[in-house]
Write an enzyme that holds these catalytic residues in place. Structure first.
Site, PDB file in Angstrom:
ATOM      1  N   SER A 157       0.792  -1.226   0.000  1.00 42.94           N
ATOM      2  CA  SER A 157       0.000   0.000   0.000  1.00 42.94           C
ATOM      3  C   SER A 157       0.828   1.281   0.000  1.00 42.94           C
ATOM      4  CB  SER A 157      -0.952  -0.004   1.191  1.00 42.94           C
ATOM      5  OG  SER A 157      -0.227  -0.143   2.388  1.00 42.94           O
TER       6      SER A 157
ATOM      7  N   HIS B 138      -5.734  -3.996  -1.770  1.00 39.29           N
ATOM      8  CA  HIS B 138      -5.511  -2.888  -2.712  1.00 39.29           C
ATOM      9  C   HIS B 138      -5.533  -3.358  -4.163  1.00 39.29           C
ATOM     10  CE1 HIS B 138      -4.725   0.435   0.036  1.00 39.29           C
ATOM     11  NE2 HIS B 138      -4.173  -0.455   0.840  1.00 39.29           N
TER      12      HIS B 138
ATOM     13  N   LYS C  27     -12.566  -0.746   0.388  1.00 41.64           N
ATOM     14  CA  LYS C  27     -11.789   0.096  -0.528  1.00 41.64           C
ATOM     15  C   LYS C  27     -12.504   0.168  -1.890  1.00 41.64           C
ATOM     16  CE  LYS C  27      -7.524  -1.114   1.921  1.00 41.64           C
ATOM     17  NZ  LYS C  27      -7.560  -0.058   2.946  1.00 41.64           N
TER      18      LYS C  27
HETATM   19  C1  LIG Z   1      -3.297  -4.361   2.849  1.00 41.64           C
HETATM   20  C2  LIG Z   1      -4.439  -4.109   3.781  1.00 41.64           C
HETATM   21  N1  LIG Z   1      -4.984  -5.133   4.462  1.00 41.64           N
HETATM   22  C3  LIG Z   1      -6.010  -4.951   5.321  1.00 41.64           C
HETATM   23  C4  LIG Z   1      -6.551  -3.707   5.542  1.00 41.64           C
HETATM   24  C5  LIG Z   1      -7.665  -3.568   6.520  1.00 41.64           C
HETATM   25  O1  LIG Z   1      -8.886  -3.649   5.872  1.00 41.64           O
HETATM   26  P1  LIG Z   1     -10.226  -3.286   6.662  1.00 41.64           P
HETATM   27  O2  LIG Z   1     -10.367  -1.814   6.569  1.00 41.64           O
HETATM   28  O3  LIG Z   1     -11.288  -4.041   5.949  1.00 41.64           O
HETATM   29  O4  LIG Z   1     -10.051  -3.768   8.067  1.00 41.64           O
HETATM   30  C6  LIG Z   1      -6.039  -2.613   4.849  1.00 41.64           C
HETATM   31  C7  LIG Z   1      -6.636  -1.281   5.073  1.00 41.64           C
HETATM   32  O5  LIG Z   1      -6.046  -0.343   5.459  1.00 41.64           O
HETATM   33  C8  LIG Z   1      -4.953  -2.807   3.961  1.00 41.64           C
HETATM   34  O6  LIG Z   1      -4.409  -1.772   3.312  1.00 41.64           O
END
Ligand SMILES: Cc1ncc(COP(=O)(O)O)c(C=O)c1O
Lengths: 415, 83
Positions: free
Chosen positions: A190, A218, A249
């Site tokens: 990310s 992502h 997202k």
């Molecule tokens: C790579 C990644 N995994 C997991 C998450 C967490 O997702 P959620 O908002 O559904 O808890 C995020 C969000 O920031 C993320 O960027």
């Protein structure tokens, strides 16, 4: 009550330290739906300002899509507001099952289980499938929620240098005598928008008999020709054993997550995953809208195609304007500035120009690698992108960094 | 002994954590507070020392400070009579 002065002073001091370290995070109040144009009150009390949003994970522009909103209304009317239960007691409606089936089909996996969030999916999944006799072999830059999930699991931890396949192979050799092994990575990272080498990872996994787990938060909805995710982009559909992803997202951006993959693993999650067992089910409104999102993106690839086009346009123009950007194809576009203060100052000036972006620095990214992270969306029109490029060019000229490479920017500003 | 030990740990950190072979570290380089080793990867460093010296470092001794430089790690190992 024993919230003594001792406790209060202790916490105040912690807050002060965060402030001194320059890592204090402040919320900005948005007084409009999420979209390309938003109204932001910042600082608190200021008159709301209309800005173009370039820092949301609203990759497909579905967060405020009329058909998604309509589906949410319908869900609310037909299935109510809350369920007041975890999934396995009385928190599973027909639409929850429908969403799991749709996600399975879209992702090209064997089965899917919903979680309250992807954070919860990552927190729960490792502990379900691995134990002391097993090994987790993770990329060193995986998302914080995976780190937490691995902490909650008793399996032995190994990690490899970011996307370094030789180092991964070493770790696979080192752990060959353990019972089960799992390679763990983000599909797209990310902070850099770079893509895991899933084809090479799957080859190594087969050679050394290890499972593969990918967090595709992502990527789901837009990476790959049909938007299925990084596994489609890398040509390894069917070879990933566990995919975790988020509905928070690209897929409408409300909330929710899932574990999708091998049937036995998903079945075991239903029996053992703690965030699934002990946290409330996803609300009907969100489930109904998410079903609509999957329908929309299964019917046509128009949105992901537009996102791809926007991304290429923005990356090409910014490179031509003389910015040092990490190469790639992902809508996360890191504008490298190296110096933390420079990144903060430029982000502030861009906000004044009506472009909402955020500067990132240590500890979120490695020391000396401060940047502004731009996120392109299918909600952006060409004039939005042009306005952002013009503003970046103006501010880049002000700070005299256009056309300069890493060493020159560091020579000018330090890091 | 101590020089050998120093070299052993420095070589391990270089091999495991540095991407670029030209980067140099010495026994007093800050590893965790400088971000070379993140606090989570520190677990692997701890496992390496435990396996190498057949010791078990209890959680309360495995602080980020104790692992922040090769010198600190050597001091920690001294408590186990292996340095
Ligand atoms: C790579 C990644 N995994 C997991 C998450 C967490 O997702 P959620 O908002 O559904 O808890 C995020 C969000 O920031 C993320 O960027």
């Amino acid at each position: 009550m024993a919230y003594s002065n001792k406790a209060r002073d202790f916490f105040s001091n912690e807050l002060k330290n965060i402030n001194t370290a320059g890592t204090f995070k402040e919320e900005r109040y948005i007084e409009s739906p999420q979209g390309a144009n938003i109204n932001v009150e910042f600082p608190v009390g200021a008159k709301p300002k209309e800005v173009l949003n370039f820092c949301a994970n609203n990759y497909l522009g579905l967060s405020s899509h009329p058909e998604v909103i309509e589906a949410a209304h319908q869900g609310l009317n037909e299935r109510g507001y809350g369920m007041s239960s975890v999934r396995f007691i009385c928190g599973t409606q027909d639409i929850h099952k429908e969403l799991e089936t749709k996600l399975t089909k879209f992702l090209g996996t064997e089965d899917t289980i919903l979680f309250p969030s992807c954070m919860d999916a990552n927190a729960g999944v490792f502990d379900v499938v691995l134990d002391k006799e097993d090994a987790m072999i993770s990329d060193r830059l995986v998302h914080a929620s995976i780190v937490d999930g691995m902490r909650l699991c008793k399996a032995q931890l190994y990690n490899y240098k970011h996307s370094n396949m030789d180092h991964l192979e070493e770790k696979l050799k080192e752990t060959q005598n353990l019972r089960l092994r799992m390679i763990i990575t983000d599909g797209v990272f990310s902070m850099d928008g770079d893509i895991a080498k899933l084809d090479e990872i799957c080859d190594l996994a087969e050679k050394y008999d290890a499972m593969v787990m990918v967090d595709d938060s992502h990527a789901t909805g837009f990476m790959g020709k049909n938007g299925r995710g990084t596994h489609e982009h890398c040509g390894v559909i069917g070879r990933i054993d566990i995919i975790t992803t988020t509905l928070g997202k690209a897929l409408g951006g409300a909330s929710g997550g899932c574990v999708s993959g091998r049937k036995e693993i998903v079945d075991l999650c239903r029996q053992r995953a703690r965030p699934y067992l002990f946290s409330n089910t996803m609300p009907p409104v969100i489930v109904a809208a998410a079903n609509k999102v999957i329908d929309l993106i299964s019917k046509t690839t128009d949105r992901r195609d537009k996102l791809e086009k926007n991304t290429k346009y923005f990356r090409d123009k910014m490179t031509a304007a003389g910015f040092d950007i990490r190469e790639g194809v992902h809508p996360i576009v890191p504008i490298m500035l190296y110096n933390a203060k420079l990144a903060q100052d430029m982000a502030r000036d861009l906000y004044e120009e009506g472009i909402y972006v955020i500067g990132f620095s240590f500890p979120v990214v490695p020391k000396g690698q401060a940047r502004i992270r731009v996120q392109v969306s299918a909600a952006h029109e060409k004039e939005h992108l042009d306005k952002a490029i013009a503003a970046f060019t103006k501010i880049g000229a002000k700070y005299q960094i256009l056309g300069k490479k890493k060493d020159e920017i560091i020579a000018q500003y330090g890091y | 002994m101590s020089d050998d030990l120093k070299k052993l740990i420095i070589d391990y950190v270089k091999k495991e954590y540095l991407d670029d072979d030209s980067e140099e570290i010495d026994e007093s380089t800050q590893l965790i507070s400088s971000g070379i080793v993140d606090s989570f990867s520190m677990v692997a460093l701890k496992t390496f020392l435990e396996k190498k010296f057949q010791i078990s470092i209890p959680d309360e001794k495995a602080t980020t400070e104790a692992f922040d430089s090769v010198n600190n790690m050597i001091n920690l190992l001294k408590e186990f009579n292996v340095a």
